[in-house]
Write a protein that holds these residues in place. Structure first.
Motif, PDB file in Angstrom:
ATOM      1  N   THR A 115       5.426 -22.288 -45.613  1.00 25.66           N
ATOM      2  CA  THR A 115       5.747 -20.964 -46.124  1.00 25.66           C
ATOM      3  C   THR A 115       4.587 -20.027 -45.823  1.00 25.66           C
ATOM      4  OG1 THR A 115       7.035 -21.917 -47.944  1.00 25.66           O
ATOM      5  CG2 THR A 115       6.358 -19.610 -48.162  1.00 25.66           C
ATOM      6  N   LEU A 116       4.881 -18.894 -45.226  1.00 24.65           N
ATOM      7  CA  LEU A 116       3.884 -17.866 -44.964  1.00 24.65           C
ATOM      8  C   LEU A 116       4.016 -16.806 -46.048  1.00 24.65           C
ATOM      9  CD1 LEU A 116       1.744 -16.608 -42.998  1.00 24.65           C
ATOM     10  CD2 LEU A 116       3.673 -15.440 -41.896  1.00 24.65           C
ATOM     11  N   TYR A 117       2.915 -16.520 -46.745  1.00 29.50           N
ATOM     12  CA  TYR A 117       2.998 -15.507 -47.797  1.00 29.50           C
ATOM     13  C   TYR A 117       1.714 -14.689 -47.860  1.00 29.50           C
ATOM     14  CZ  TYR A 117       0.425 -19.003 -50.543  1.00 29.50           C
ATOM     15  OH  TYR A 117      -0.507 -19.917 -50.970  1.00 29.50           O
ATOM     16  N   LYS A 118       1.824 -13.530 -48.500  1.00 30.83           N
ATOM     17  CA  LYS A 118       0.726 -12.580 -48.563  1.00 30.83           C
ATOM     18  C   LYS A 118      -0.003 -12.694 -49.891  1.00 30.83           C
ATOM     19  CE  LYS A 118      -0.234  -7.664 -47.740  1.00 30.83           C
ATOM     20  NZ  LYS A 118       0.382  -6.342 -47.444  1.00 30.83           N
ATOM     21  N   GLU A 119      -1.331 -12.688 -49.804  1.00 33.15           N
ATOM     22  CA  GLU A 119      -2.165 -12.721 -50.995  1.00 33.15           C
ATOM     23  C   GLU A 119      -3.061 -11.482 -50.988  1.00 33.15           C
ATOM     24  OE1 GLU A 119      -3.037 -17.291 -52.113  1.00 33.15           O
ATOM     25  OE2 GLU A 119      -4.052 -16.592 -50.306  1.00 33.15           O
ATOM     26  N   GLY A 120      -2.849 -10.563 -51.907  1.00 33.28           N
ATOM     27  CA  GLY A 120      -3.651  -9.349 -51.934  1.00 33.28           C
ATOM     28  C   GLY A 120      -3.214  -8.361 -50.862  1.00 33.28           C
ATOM     29  N   GLU A 121      -4.131  -7.462 -50.498  1.00 32.04           N
ATOM     30  CA  GLU A 121      -3.806  -6.391 -49.565  1.00 32.04           C
ATOM     31  C   GLU A 121      -3.695  -6.851 -48.117  1.00 32.04           C
ATOM     32  OE1 GLU A 121      -3.012  -3.196 -50.139  1.00 32.04           O
ATOM     33  OE2 GLU A 121      -2.975  -3.709 -52.270  1.00 32.04           O
ATOM     34  N   SER A 122      -4.590  -7.717 -47.680  1.00 31.20           N
ATOM     35  CA  SER A 122      -4.625  -8.053 -46.248  1.00 31.20           C
ATOM     36  C   SER A 122      -4.917  -9.523 -45.995  1.00 31.20           C
ATOM     37  CB  SER A 122      -5.690  -7.195 -45.549  1.00 31.20           C
ATOM     38  OG  SER A 122      -6.966  -7.428 -46.115  1.00 31.20           O
ATOM     39  N   ARG A 123      -4.560 -10.389 -46.907  1.00 29.35           N
ATOM     40  CA  ARG A 123      -4.808 -11.808 -46.731  1.00 29.35           C
ATOM     41  C   ARG A 123      -3.484 -12.563 -46.702  1.00 29.35           C
ATOM     42  NH1 ARG A 123      -9.187 -14.875 -46.858  1.00 29.35           N
ATOM     43  NH2 ARG A 123      -9.116 -17.054 -47.476  1.00 29.35           N
ATOM     44  N   TYR A 124      -3.321 -13.363 -45.661  1.00 33.26           N
ATOM     45  CA  TYR A 124      -2.101 -14.157 -45.517  1.00 33.26           C
ATOM     46  C   TYR A 124      -2.451 -15.642 -45.553  1.00 33.26           C
ATOM     47  CZ  TYR A 124       0.412  -9.928 -44.266  1.00 33.26           C
ATOM     48  OH  TYR A 124       0.986  -8.682 -44.305  1.00 33.26           O
ATOM     49  N   SER A 125      -1.567 -16.413 -46.157  1.00 34.14           N
ATOM     50  CA  SER A 125      -1.772 -17.854 -46.257  1.00 34.14           C
ATOM     51  C   SER A 125      -0.547 -18.584 -45.738  1.00 34.14           C
ATOM     52  CB  SER A 125      -2.042 -18.263 -47.709  1.00 34.14           C
ATOM     53  OG  SER A 125      -3.274 -17.736 -48.161  1.00 34.14           O
ATOM     54  N   LEU A 126      -0.823 -19.727 -45.161  1.00 38.47           N
ATOM     55  CA  LEU A 126       0.249 -20.601 -44.691  1.00 38.47           C
ATOM     56  C   LEU A 126       0.133 -21.906 -45.459  1.00 38.47           C
ATOM     57  CD1 LEU A 126       2.575 -21.087 -42.705  1.00 38.47           C
ATOM     58  CD2 LEU A 126       0.897 -21.830 -41.016  1.00 38.47           C
ATOM     59  N   LEU A 127       1.121 -22.178 -46.284  1.00 36.84           N
ATOM     60  CA  LEU A 127       1.163 -23.402 -47.088  1.00 36.84           C
ATOM     61  C   LEU A 127       2.189 -24.334 -46.469  1.00 36.84           C
ATOM     62  CD1 LEU A 127       0.235 -24.889 -49.671  1.00 36.84           C
ATOM     63  CD2 LEU A 127       2.138 -23.779 -50.863  1.00 36.84           C
ATOM     64  N   ALA A 128       1.750 -25.541 -46.097  1.00 35.72           N
ATOM     65  CA  ALA A 128       2.642 -26.481 -45.415  1.00 35.72           C
ATOM     66  C   ALA A 128       2.588 -27.846 -46.085  1.00 35.72           C
ATOM     67  CB  ALA A 128       2.255 -26.602 -43.942  1.00 35.72           C
TER      68      ALA A 128
END
Length: 276
Positions: free
Chosen positions: A97-110
């Protein structure tokens, strides 16, 4: 659509990383084969070919099945078929799952079907901009978990420096760009400083130094590689080759060491014999 792009990027990242983390069959006298290297470089353009479609993709995209008055989407049936077949074949499936954390941080949880999970994050303006870097970082984590036989860097900084060095080394190999060779030496050395246990970076540092007509420094790099990884066969062969043909790697005969030095021919041959 974004999920499909991410999956393709991850496949490419895993394929590329698996290739990069295996010592190549390198001609240690590469500088004498420049024409051959340039020809090889033109012929061997690398591209990624995704796995062949099993047929389920086309099956899932076909028209809905009509069961009496009902129309059932084929994709739902394909999903039911895929899961048990993959389990029977022992195939692990990675979902993410690709999701956004805060204003400009993206995380990929697999997570994989065997319960293993990974998380990587990256600063980016948009999710699409972050996909390439996140895929590389996720591929590194997967390799660190699943491929202990490969010589995987333990830190992202060492990983980045190693790949920069590898890119510079390949350019030098094909074009004899000596500035790229200097860059490769700098980046490989920095990678070893960031991860002293990363034997493959030490190995490539030795190869680069050898092509820079520094056999003494190259031998030390190879020695350090096999000290870190005592089972590193490519490192042992590279060191033995360097020791046997030591003087030939100098730019000129006048630069060779004298017979009375610690690196005398007799001592070098003795060390090479112990390696083989």
């Amino acid at each position: 659509r974004l999920g499909e792009i991410t999956a393709n990027h991850l496949q490419l990242a895993l394929t590329s990383l698996h290739r990069d983390l295996q010592p190549q069959d390198i001609d240690l006298l590469r500088t004498q084969e420049s024409a051959k290297a340039q020809e090889y470089g033109k012929e061997k353009s690398i591209s990624f070919v995704p796995p062949a479609d099993s047929g389920l993709g086309a099956f899932a995209a076909s028209q809905p099945l009509e069961i009496g008055p009902l129309k059932v989407p084929v994709s739902s049936i394909a999903g039911l078929i895929q899961t048990p077949i993959r389990r029977l074949l022992g195939v692990r499936v990675i979902d993410g799952t690709l999701y956004k954390e805060g204003e400009s941080r993206y995380s990929l949880l697999a997570g994989s079907s065997d319960g293993t999970s990974w998380k990587v994050s990256q600063e980016a303006k948009t999710g699409s901009e972050s996909i390439g870097r996140l895929s590389d970082l996720l591929a590194l984590q997967i390799m660190q978990t699943d491929a202990p036989a490969l010589k995987v860097p333990r830190t992202v900084i060492a990983f980045d420096a190693f790949r920069q060095g590898l890119a510079a080394w390949r350019t030098f190999s094909y074009q004899e760009d000596w500035d790229k060779l200097t860059k490769a030496i700098i980046r490989f050395r920095y990678s070893t400083e960031q991860d002293p246990e990363f034997a493959l970076a030490r190995y490539y540092l030795g190869v680069a130094l050898l092509n820079d007509h520094q056999p003494g420094a190259a031998a030390e790099a190879f020695r350090s590689a096999i000290k870190v990884d005592t089972g590193f066969v490519s490192g042992k062969l590279a060191l033995a080759t360097t020791l046997v043909f030591f003087d030939s790697y100098y730019a000129s005969p006048a630069a060779a060491t004298s017979p009375n030095s610690p690196d005398s021919t007799k001592n070098r041959f003795k060390e090479a014999q112990q390696l083989l």
